[in-house]
Design a protein around this motif. Sequence first.
Motif, PDB file in Angstrom:
ATOM      1  N   TRP A   1      -1.199   8.536   9.899  1.00 35.98           N
ATOM      2  CA  TRP A   1      -2.300   7.937   9.448  1.00 35.98           C
ATOM      3  C   TRP A   1      -3.058   7.610  11.015  1.00 35.98           C
ATOM      4  O   TRP A   1      -2.471   7.036  11.595  1.00 35.98           O
ATOM      5  N   ARG A   2      -4.117   8.031  11.044  1.00 34.06           N
ATOM      6  CA  ARG A   2      -4.990   7.869  12.199  1.00 34.06           C
ATOM      7  C   ARG A   2      -6.314   7.153  12.019  1.00 34.06           C
ATOM      8  O   ARG A   2      -6.907   7.286  11.050  1.00 34.06           O
TER       9      ARG A   2
ATOM     10  N   LEU B   1       0.795  -1.157   0.086  1.00 31.88           N
ATOM     11  CA  LEU B   1      -0.061  -0.014   0.159  1.00 31.88           C
ATOM     12  C   LEU B   1       0.991   1.138   0.065  1.00 31.88           C
ATOM     13  O   LEU B   1       1.667   1.497   0.971  1.00 31.88           O
ATOM     14  N   ASP B   2       0.996   1.744  -0.955  1.00 33.66           N
ATOM     15  CA  ASP B   2       1.920   3.163  -1.303  1.00 33.66           C
ATOM     16  C   ASP B   2       1.037   4.408  -1.359  1.00 33.66           C
ATOM     17  O   ASP B   2       0.218   4.415  -2.355  1.00 33.66           O
ATOM     18  N   ASN B   3       1.538   5.448  -0.647  1.00 33.41           N
ATOM     19  CA  ASN B   3       1.302   6.546  -0.808  1.00 33.41           C
ATOM     20  C   ASN B   3       2.320   7.634  -1.846  1.00 33.41           C
ATOM     21  O   ASN B   3       3.537   7.105  -1.601  1.00 33.41           O
TER      22      ASN B   3
ATOM     23  N   PHE C   1     -12.888  11.879   1.404  1.00 29.77           N
ATOM     24  CA  PHE C   1     -12.644  13.283   1.055  1.00 29.77           C
ATOM     25  C   PHE C   1     -11.131  13.123   0.751  1.00 29.77           C
ATOM     26  O   PHE C   1     -10.213  12.880   1.536  1.00 29.77           O
ATOM     27  N   LYS C   2     -10.597  13.836  -0.441  1.00 27.75           N
ATOM     28  CA  LYS C   2      -9.180  13.909  -0.593  1.00 27.75           C
ATOM     29  C   LYS C   2      -8.975  15.229  -1.180  1.00 27.75           C
ATOM     30  O   LYS C   2      -9.358  15.448  -2.312  1.00 27.75           O
ATOM     31  N   ALA C   3      -8.009  15.577  -0.788  1.00 26.80           N
ATOM     32  CA  ALA C   3      -7.335  17.174  -1.080  1.00 26.80           C
ATOM     33  C   ALA C   3      -5.916  17.075  -1.267  1.00 26.80           C
ATOM     34  O   ALA C   3      -5.143  16.663  -0.546  1.00 26.80           O
ATOM     35  N   ARG C   4      -5.636  17.401  -2.628  1.00 24.49           N
ATOM     36  CA  ARG C   4      -4.033  17.606  -3.049  1.00 24.49           C
ATOM     37  C   ARG C   4      -3.941  19.100  -3.046  1.00 24.49           C
ATOM     38  O   ARG C   4      -4.510  19.741  -3.739  1.00 24.49           O
ATOM     39  N   VAL C   5      -2.993  19.588  -2.567  1.00 27.36           N
ATOM     40  CA  VAL C   5      -2.409  21.025  -2.736  1.00 27.36           C
ATOM     41  C   VAL C   5      -1.022  21.229  -2.743  1.00 27.36           C
ATOM     42  O   VAL C   5      -0.329  20.464  -2.063  1.00 27.36           O
ATOM     43  N   GLY C   6      -0.462  21.877  -3.799  1.00 31.42           N
ATOM     44  CA  GLY C   6       0.778  22.010  -3.676  1.00 31.42           C
ATOM     45  C   GLY C   6       1.375  22.676  -5.084  1.00 31.42           C
ATOM     46  O   GLY C   6       0.583  23.167  -5.740  1.00 31.42           O
ATOM     47  N   ASN C   7       2.621  22.561  -5.100  1.00 32.01           N
ATOM     48  CA  ASN C   7       3.351  22.909  -6.437  1.00 32.01           C
ATOM     49  C   ASN C   7       4.286  22.004  -6.797  1.00 32.01           C
ATOM     50  O   ASN C   7       4.451  20.658  -6.297  1.00 32.01           O
ATOM     51  N   GLU C   8       5.403  22.265  -7.702  1.00 32.49           N
ATOM     52  CA  GLU C   8       6.221  21.476  -8.367  1.00 32.49           C
ATOM     53  C   GLU C   8       7.297  20.900  -7.136  1.00 32.49           C
ATOM     54  O   GLU C   8       8.039  19.922  -7.448  1.00 32.49           O
ATOM     55  N   LYS C   9       7.293  21.552  -5.894  1.00 35.24           N
ATOM     56  CA  LYS C   9       8.230  21.362  -4.729  1.00 35.24           C
ATOM     57  C   LYS C   9       7.595  20.574  -3.698  1.00 35.24           C
ATOM     58  O   LYS C   9       8.266  19.895  -3.090  1.00 35.24           O
ATOM     59  N   PHE C  10       6.471  21.047  -3.713  1.00 32.51           N
ATOM     60  CA  PHE C  10       5.720  20.678  -2.079  1.00 32.51           C
ATOM     61  C   PHE C  10       4.411  20.297  -2.645  1.00 32.51           C
ATOM     62  O   PHE C  10       3.665  20.779  -3.243  1.00 32.51           O
ATOM     63  N   GLN C  11       4.049  19.227  -1.678  1.00 28.84           N
ATOM     64  CA  GLN C  11       2.684  18.731  -2.051  1.00 28.84           C
ATOM     65  C   GLN C  11       2.075  18.344  -0.358  1.00 28.84           C
ATOM     66  O   GLN C  11       2.936  17.727   0.493  1.00 28.84           O
ATOM     67  N   SER C  12       0.703  18.567  -0.222  1.00 28.48           N
ATOM     68  CA  SER C  12       0.189  18.119   0.811  1.00 28.48           C
ATOM     69  C   SER C  12      -1.069  17.419   0.453  1.00 28.48           C
ATOM     70  O   SER C  12      -1.944  17.673  -0.435  1.00 28.48           O
ATOM     71  N   VAL C  13      -1.019  16.251   1.060  1.00 27.86           N
ATOM     72  CA  VAL C  13      -2.584  15.535   0.469  1.00 27.86           C
ATOM     73  C   VAL C  13      -3.190  15.160   1.848  1.00 27.86           C
ATOM     74  O   VAL C  13      -2.509  14.398   2.623  1.00 27.86           O
TER      75      VAL C  13
ATOM     76  N   GLN D   1      -2.687  12.196   6.286  1.00 32.23           N
ATOM     77  CA  GLN D   1      -1.989  13.483   6.036  1.00 32.23           C
ATOM     78  C   GLN D   1      -0.566  13.090   5.418  1.00 32.23           C
ATOM     79  O   GLN D   1      -0.053  12.411   6.078  1.00 32.23           O
ATOM     80  N   ASP D   2      -0.266  13.509   4.095  1.00 27.73           N
ATOM     81  CA  ASP D   2       0.912  13.245   3.579  1.00 27.73           C
ATOM     82  C   ASP D   2       1.547  14.661   3.284  1.00 27.73           C
ATOM     83  O   ASP D   2       0.761  15.292   2.541  1.00 27.73           O
ATOM     84  N   PHE D   3       2.732  14.722   3.539  1.00 35.73           N
ATOM     85  CA  PHE D   3       3.539  15.816   3.380  1.00 35.73           C
ATOM     86  C   PHE D   3       4.686  15.352   2.250  1.00 35.73           C
ATOM     87  O   PHE D   3       5.188  14.566   2.320  1.00 35.73           O
ATOM     88  N   TYR D   4       4.850  16.000   1.189  1.00 31.64           N
ATOM     89  CA  TYR D   4       5.957  15.637   0.198  1.00 31.64           C
ATOM     90  C   TYR D   4       6.860  17.000  -0.069  1.00 31.64           C
ATOM     91  O   TYR D   4       6.257  17.895  -0.315  1.00 31.64           O
TER      92      TYR D   4
END
Lengths: 326, 628
Positions: free
Chosen positions: B241-242, B147-149, B175-187, B224-227
């Motif tokens: 992950w809760r 299972l991969d994010n 509900f799923k929201a992605r916000v970010g740019n080419e450097k940073f991502q929040s999912v 919550q994922d941050f990249y």
Amino acid sequence: MKLTLILLLTCSLTAFSQTLADFENFDLAPETFLNGSDGNDNFTSGNVLLPNEYDLGSDSWFGWSISNTTDTETPGFTNQYSAITGGGAESTETYAVSYTADTPVTLDLIGAAQGEAVRGFYVTNSTYAYRSMLDGDSFAKRFGGVTGNDADFFLLTVRKILNGIISEESIEIYLADYRFADNAQDYILTDWQYVDVRDLGEADALQFTLTSTDNGVFGMNTPAYFCLDELLTSDGISGVGELSREISVSIFPNPASDYLHLQTESPAAVSYRIFAVHGTYISQGEFLHSVDISLQTLPAGQYFLQFENEDVFDYRRFSVVKAEGY
Amino acid sequence: MQIIRKLLFFLCLSHLLPAQTDTLIELPVVLFEKSPIRSSDGSRRQQTYPADSLRPNNYAALPERLAADAGIYFKSYGAGSLTTASVRGGAAEHTLVLWNGLPLTSPMLGQLDLSLLPLGVAENARLQKGGNSALWGSGAITGLIFLDNRPDFSQKLSVRTLTEFGSFEHRQQQFKARVGNEKFQSVSKVFYTEADNDFSYFVADNLPRRVQTNAALQQKNYLQDFYWKAGDRDLFSVHLWRQKSERQIPPTTVQNTSVAKQEDDAMRASAGWRRITKSGLMQGKIGWFDEQLNYFDEAILLDSRSKFQTLTADFTTQFARQNHTVQIGGTHIYTRAESVNYADVPEENKTGIFASYQYRPSDFMLQISLREELVNGSFIPVTPAAHVHYNAAKGLGVGVKVSRDYRLPTFNARYWRPGGNPDLLPESGWSQEIYADADFERGAFSGLLQVSLFHRVLNNRMLWGRKEGENFFSAQNLTRVRSRGAEAELGTNYRRNAMKIGLKLNYAYTRSVNEVAVLNPEIDAGAQLFYVPQHRFTSTFGFDFKSINLIYRHFFNGKTTGIIEDLPAFQTADLAVQYCFKKDAIFVKIDNLWDADFFVIERRPQPGRTLRVGVTFGFERNDSDNSN
């Protein structure tokens, strides 16, 4: 209140001595049990010894426990020490609980009872097993199955052990029986049932085995518990010229404090002897039709009376209570 | 630098490639050829289950998606109840489930309840069958579920929701929201599911159907994922992950009532780092899992609580030169567990190192792996694995895999009172597999045929049993299990203009037997393992026309042996129909379409026909878009 109890009895023509194992000698505080956690690996009452194996780490046990818990409602193993009757046989408080874990358990005869015939005892279901058979649980089925027509049973088989040999003869007691064509006759035992085991004859021990129709590869699914009380052993010579007849004696009041009134319709004289519950001889006498026995000198406790009338023997249990400050 | 950029881009997006498949029937594909060899299966094709793909089946829980693979059988206690997987005739403890490369499997139970996992918690799910202990350690005996994010740096903004209602008061909200740019991502993801599961089931002729009671569930997942892409070479990620689940435990068919309930509560956190080097890549991750499983039954005055914590650190580095690739790595897992049934709070320190070498000229691949593991100061014997793959002709690949695999005893098996056995030996044995994959494309037709034969011997199989003279069950190394079987899969897609038709047939023959007779539990030598069907057949039919797609799946599950009684074979079917509006869709799903009465576990009824209706919608803004 007048008590008129008619019992089948067996007696010896050459000698008579019986000892009652009623488990009241443990003097348990109300709603408690002994499961071996105190380090004792057996329990002794009268002339029987009940082995126990206790595992400290898991607080689990096998064999026998002694209990006076009265919970007839709570299902499950957290209520594994209760009898479905809510107390002991013959209105006593304390009784023995057996957990057989798919393996037979034994009850050893000791002292004068060793090698003698056991006369009988009372058995009933534990609350745990009863509730499981009545309602089912996460492991075991409700007896009768999904339709109510499954021919289920929960069987207690008693064999004797003499000189290390387990008898082929056995006595079977159905603690639950759903094999009747008419489901209305199906039952799960909820009272103390007297089991006459004299036919097994002389024994060093009794072996108890539980079987059920609800099984899996891990063994029996029905909780392997039953309860036992008021076990009467024969002490000394017995089994010679045994008779089985009835004798009727009324005793009252019971419990008594100052005196005990005995009454019989027998035209012949009846002799009696009083024993403490553990078999200690107290006194004896003889009466025709009726007699009042003084209890002034007896301390409070459990006793039984042995009657003899024309080679027929009988016994009655009675309690002596004393007013506070006596 | 340009090469590194391309490689990084590929590494990040290669995981998304399966999600972009436009074939109607998802066929196994070759994955991750350039990614860490530990995560790939050489050149073997694998089935992936992209959660982002706009297909109605992807809104399901994980077992529903994997069930179409005939080689995997789910042991389910009923709707919303405990569900575990048996892959190729193994037990649930023999399939390792990984979340971003960290083991999710409970160290106390040795298994994971898959009913708790909505597929969408990961962007990509993947089943890899066969042993792989050399690379993943304990528990990877019959298969791995990944299972991969994954990040998607092309998306600046994406919000998607799913609302689903269904039979038995089923309600699901995602509900799923992605916000970010080419450097940073929040999912951010929120999943909520509830159901009463008060279905009715057949009891007997002339008797009314019985309604299931005390079967409600409520599941909540917050992720919550941050990249962060630091420069061209480094990618950092954080995953939180809760997971919280409350469910009632329904009565069996021969139980009047139940008031039992179970609470599962997990907090999982991990952080990862990946660097592209001149000759390969390095990656490290660390994870902290804190999980509880509490069981209550007021009727029997039972309050049983247990919990465990694991701290996992994992590092790998990979070098490539021409056709040669080497990966080395190590994993340390610290575990502690608490239960009223344990005497103490046992701890375990597990350190494993592994190395894998892959030689891959144009039509050939050889991979050899070795692992050594130290568990609380004791060494596990060296664990090797080898895989040879040969592309015999265009579209035809054949291969052989051999591996030694093992599973360490669970905490319950070692420390449970009574019966826990600290002296248990690990289960271990050898697995062999040969396979052939052939794909074809002719005109409007494309397809794939996969055939596998496998054999596995597992020594020291651990079971709870009663020794002679003992009055309680204890964990013991009781038997040896030999498993062998054949799997075949034929998938084909036909495409003509706006119409696509797909068909996939999947069959598995699994003979998995105890070779040593056991007295208690009563198991004969040669007996098939419990709850493992010898025959399993699945078929999937898909039809796409313009904005409508339809999937019908049919399952035949052969008879099995249960611990109380035998369970007859049964057939079920699912139907899903979806209408798409660009990237939004409405869908209808019907599970158990033919309303079959069946049991997977004796005395545990399954629901009949089950309807679900849902809608998914949202908007996206990608690099190439200004708006949706």
